[in-house]
Design a protein around this motif. Sequence first.
Motif, PDB file in Angstrom:
ATOM      1  N   THR A 185       0.746  -1.240   0.109  1.00  0.00           N
ATOM      2  CA  THR A 185       0.004  -0.005  -0.049  1.00  0.00           C
ATOM      3  C   THR A 185       0.876   1.287   0.013  1.00  0.00           C
ATOM      4  O   THR A 185       0.511   2.275  -0.465  1.00  0.00           O
ATOM      5  N   GLY A 186       2.129   1.259   0.594  1.00  0.00           N
ATOM      6  CA  GLY A 186       2.942   2.369   0.686  1.00  0.00           C
ATOM      7  C   GLY A 186       2.624   3.434   1.898  1.00  0.00           C
ATOM      8  O   GLY A 186       3.126   4.237   2.172  1.00  0.00           O
ATOM      9  N   LEU A 222       7.630   8.273   8.349  1.00  0.00           N
ATOM     10  CA  LEU A 222       7.292   6.790   8.075  1.00  0.00           C
ATOM     11  C   LEU A 222       6.878   6.533   6.661  1.00  0.00           C
ATOM     12  O   LEU A 222       7.432   5.951   6.078  1.00  0.00           O
ATOM     13  N   ASP A 223       5.806   7.381   6.296  1.00  0.00           N
ATOM     14  CA  ASP A 223       5.360   7.289   4.791  1.00  0.00           C
ATOM     15  C   ASP A 223       6.137   7.796   3.878  1.00  0.00           C
ATOM     16  O   ASP A 223       6.229   7.167   2.804  1.00  0.00           O
ATOM     17  N   ALA A 244      -1.002   1.009   8.323  1.00  0.00           N
ATOM     18  CA  ALA A 244      -0.531  -0.135   8.629  1.00  0.00           C
ATOM     19  C   ALA A 244      -0.005  -0.327  10.256  1.00  0.00           C
ATOM     20  O   ALA A 244      -0.227  -1.368  10.782  1.00  0.00           O
ATOM     21  N   ILE A 245       0.653   0.722  10.691  1.00  0.00           N
ATOM     22  CA  ILE A 245       1.250   0.480  11.912  1.00  0.00           C
ATOM     23  C   ILE A 245       0.105   0.587  13.185  1.00  0.00           C
ATOM     24  O   ILE A 245       0.638  -0.048  14.087  1.00  0.00           O
ATOM     25  N   VAL A 246      -0.626   1.490  13.051  1.00  0.00           N
ATOM     26  CA  VAL A 246      -1.663   1.660  13.945  1.00  0.00           C
ATOM     27  C   VAL A 246      -2.263   0.281  14.485  1.00  0.00           C
ATOM     28  O   VAL A 246      -2.313   0.099  15.619  1.00  0.00           O
ATOM     29  N   PRO A 247      -2.881  -0.476  13.434  1.00  0.00           N
ATOM     30  CA  PRO A 247      -3.683  -1.549  13.893  1.00  0.00           C
ATOM     31  C   PRO A 247      -2.582  -2.549  14.212  1.00  0.00           C
ATOM     32  O   PRO A 247      -2.918  -3.557  15.174  1.00  0.00           O
ATOM     33  N   ALA A 248      -1.397  -2.620  13.912  1.00  0.00           N
ATOM     34  CA  ALA A 248      -0.429  -3.580  14.228  1.00  0.00           C
ATOM     35  C   ALA A 248      -0.024  -3.465  15.929  1.00  0.00           C
ATOM     36  O   ALA A 248       0.277  -4.159  16.577  1.00  0.00           O
ATOM     37  N   GLY A 286       9.160   4.031  -0.073  1.00  0.00           N
ATOM     38  CA  GLY A 286      10.002   3.607  -1.173  1.00  0.00           C
ATOM     39  C   GLY A 286      11.077   3.097  -0.993  1.00  0.00           C
ATOM     40  O   GLY A 286      11.699   2.316  -1.972  1.00  0.00           O
ATOM     41  N   ASP A 287      11.704   3.075   0.360  1.00  0.00           N
ATOM     42  CA  ASP A 287      12.762   2.534   0.714  1.00  0.00           C
ATOM     43  C   ASP A 287      12.642   1.571   1.852  1.00  0.00           C
ATOM     44  O   ASP A 287      12.787   2.040   2.848  1.00  0.00           O
TER      45      ASP A 287
END
Length: 304
Positions: free
Chosen positions: A117-118, A201-202, A123-127, A206-207
């Motif tokens: 998704t990029g 983070l966002d 993604a990190i909040v629910p994780a 790309g890296d």
Amino acid sequence: MHQPPDRSLHWQPGFAVDARLSLESLRRGRDDPTHRVEADGALWRTALTPSGPVTYRIRQQRLDDLHIDAWGAGAAELVDRIRTELGADDRPDLFRPRHPALRAALRRLPGLRVPCTGRLFEAIVPAIIEQRVIGPDAAASFGRLVRAHGEQAPGPAPAGMRVPPAPEVWRTLPSWEWRRAGVDLQRSRTVVRTARHAARLDRAAGDPARAYELMAKLPGIGIWTAAQVGHRALGDADALPLGDYHLGRMTGMALLGRPLADDEIEEFYEPFRPHRYRVLRLIELDARLAPRHAPRAPRRRPLQ
């Protein structure tokens, strides 16, 4: 009333893509307000892009024919990178396992790809919320917070869908909102601290090496959490969530006929690099491999 999409794409990739199967890993529980599969088979999702909120719908009749429609300020940005999100850069064709069960699973799941998704912060909040609690409890907490504090989904989204809250919303949620949703102080503090670094983070999406480096520096973000982000936001087919409660039993029973001990897991998965997460995902999704009636992780009592 019919509302035409703000941006559309008809994509006919030269390889198999099963959108519902591939993006299922982004779903947080059956009642996730950001993810919905309708009776007609259409997959609806919401996201918060740098350009703004977006609702998008993916329809397909064949594995090589997809129609994507998007509504909202983030529609153009979402559609521009939807191919990547759906795993266009993933290379499942390079995975040639020797184990016959994995070869069979690949044949039964031809359109499965690792998404990218990029959107790392998304993604990190629910994780983080999933740390140290069982899946249903974490999904309930995440769903409650998104329904209470996320924006209404733009466009003709199915009823009840919401856009994930912006970093500043997560950062300023009062303590009683976290407790009401069943999220303890340690996890809520980790989300709040991480929200301060959401933009960095966002930008690192790309890296992947840089993204993992940044996550490793954040208090409360360990190997397991980073892996959960990696195979959702970074397209990392090797992002094995070491430390997962069910990993040893699920892998061992599927491929060896016995559970793996905790100190056996990493060594067992080593020959599967750089496809370790792909192995786990095949086991999770293939009904002939996924063990049934697995013991549950300890359940936390709801916070009052």
